[in-house]
Scaffold this active site. Structure first.
Site, PDB file in Angstrom:
ATOM      1  N   CYS A  93      25.803  39.096  43.976  1.00 46.70           N
ATOM      2  CA  CYS A  93      27.128  39.576  43.547  1.00 46.70           C
ATOM      3  C   CYS A  93      27.798  40.209  44.763  1.00 46.70           C
ATOM      4  CB  CYS A  93      26.928  40.615  42.445  1.00 46.70           C
ATOM      5  SG  CYS A  93      28.429  41.477  41.971  1.00 46.70           S
ATOM      6  N   GLU A 136      33.462  32.545  33.465  1.00 47.73           N
ATOM      7  CA  GLU A 136      32.610  32.948  32.340  1.00 47.73           C
ATOM      8  C   GLU A 136      32.892  32.089  31.104  1.00 47.73           C
ATOM      9  OE1 GLU A 136      30.178  35.510  31.976  1.00 47.73           O
ATOM     10  OE2 GLU A 136      30.228  35.893  34.123  1.00 47.73           O
ATOM     11  N   CYS A 172      32.993  35.743  46.034  1.00 46.26           N
ATOM     12  CA  CYS A 172      32.557  36.179  44.701  1.00 46.26           C
ATOM     13  C   CYS A 172      31.674  35.050  44.193  1.00 46.26           C
ATOM     14  CB  CYS A 172      33.755  36.375  43.773  1.00 46.26           C
ATOM     15  SG  CYS A 172      33.281  36.623  42.038  1.00 46.26           S
ATOM     16  N   HIS A 202      31.024  34.016  41.390  1.00 49.56           N
ATOM     17  CA  HIS A 202      31.591  33.205  40.303  1.00 49.56           C
ATOM     18  C   HIS A 202      32.437  32.044  40.856  1.00 49.56           C
ATOM     19  CE1 HIS A 202      30.574  36.575  37.645  1.00 49.56           C
ATOM     20  NE2 HIS A 202      30.927  35.847  36.603  1.00 49.56           N
TER      21      HIS A 202
HETATM   22  N1  DGL Z   1      30.162  37.608  40.707  1.00 53.92           N
HETATM   23  C1  DGL Z   1      30.513  38.891  41.162  1.00 53.92           C
HETATM   24  C2  DGL Z   1      30.886  38.937  42.608  1.00 53.92           C
HETATM   25  O1  DGL Z   1      30.345  38.181  43.370  1.00 53.92           O
HETATM   26  C3  DGL Z   1      31.243  39.830  40.254  1.00 53.92           C
HETATM   27  C4  DGL Z   1      32.442  39.367  39.524  1.00 53.92           C
HETATM   28  C5  DGL Z   1      32.916  40.417  38.555  1.00 53.92           C
HETATM   29  O2  DGL Z   1      32.107  40.814  37.727  1.00 53.92           O
HETATM   30  O3  DGL Z   1      34.067  40.865  38.657  1.00 53.92           O
HETATM   31  O4  DGL Z   1      31.659  39.754  43.045  1.00 53.92           O
END
Ligand code: DGL
Length: 267
Positions: free
Chosen positions: A73, A153, A185, A187
């Site tokens: 993350c 998500e 990120c 995601h």
């Molecule tokens: N996947 C995460 C990142 O790399 C966090 C995304 C989130 O929860 O806002 O920052």
């Protein structure tokens, strides 16, 4: 040789993009993943809250006897890494920012790079700092893309909504002439196809996940901690059961897993 598992965590499904690379680079290693699906997103939260959540997750992972941890993350890596290393000095902890910094320096030709991430990651300045320390003449342009996280998500990764969202986030970076964009990120690689459509083929997209997995591999080799004949088993825990976690897990890792719900607040 060390047969214990590697622990990874994220706020939700994003860190699965890192699990995927660990599976490729370290196929024999057992992994234990924690997705904080009850408390996602982290990107809009304060440094103190993200650090507290990360500490709870690390305490949980330690009960599973992990030999090392990857903070899968960017938000927790950029806001909490230094504090986590101080709080847990006995377990090797890896973050994802350094790999992203190094890969983007390698990739850029015109020395104009874009960083996209959550609000908390962009606010931390961790990418700019890492890049400027190594190469002060690189121009860094940042843009937080908070809506990418709920889109990922929800599995809305390549539809019109995702495309229009990506366009409004990425156009300002393209106007600044960047030739490289870091997916800062975990995601965001889930939206890679959509992001590629917006930025075109002249812009290199950097996903720090593979280089992070390589760093872990080198560490385990150097310290004689590789699990060379392990079964590569994966175990998943979440703080809340969500349909999208199971679906994305299956879509991304090409296998059906059942995540176990854990009360993370008690750690
Ligand atoms: N996947 C995460 C990142 O790399 C966090 C995304 C989130 O929860 O806002 O920052």
């Amino acid at each position: 040789m060390d047969n214990r598992p590697i622990g990874l965590f994220d706020s939700g499904v994003g860190g699965l993009t890192v699990v995927k690379q660990v599976m490729k680079v370290l196929p024999n290693e057992k992994t234990i993943y924690f997705g904080d699906t009850a408390r996602v997103p982290y990107g809009s939260k304060t440094k103190e809250t993200v650090t507290k959540f990360s500490e709870q997750i690390i305490r949980f992972l330690l009960t599973k006897d992990v030999k090392a941890i990857i903070i899968a993350c960017n938000t927790a890596s950029s806001n909490s890494y230094d504090s986590l290393v101080r709080t847990f000095p006995d377990i090797p902890i890896f973050e994802v920012i350094t790999a992203g910094v190094e890969s983007c320096i390698d990739a850029t030709k015109n020395k104009r790079v874009g960083i996209i991430g959550t609000q908390a990651t962009v606010r931390s300045g961790a990418y700019e700092l890492g890049i400027k320390q190594r190469m002060p003449d690189i121009r860094v342009f940042t843009n937080p893309c908070p809506l990418f996280v709920p889109l990922a998500e929800e599995g809305w990764t390549d539809n019109e909504v995702a495309y229009l969202t990506a366009k409004s986030y990425l156009d300002p970076l393209l106007e600044n002439g960047v030739d490289t964009i870091v997916l800062g990120c975990t995601h965001y690689p889930l939206l890679k196809r959509c992001i590629s459509k917006v930025v075109g083929t002249d812009v290199t997209l950097v996903d720090p996940a593979k280089a992070t997995a390589m760093k872990m591999r080198r560490f385990l080799e150097t310290n004689d901690m590789l699990n060379s004949d392990g079964d590569g088993s994966r175990t998943f825990y979440v703080s809340d059961h969500t349909q999208s976690f199971d679906t994305l897990c299956e879509r991304l890792l090409k296998q059906h897993y059942i995540a176990e719900k854990t009360d993370i607040e008690k750690y």
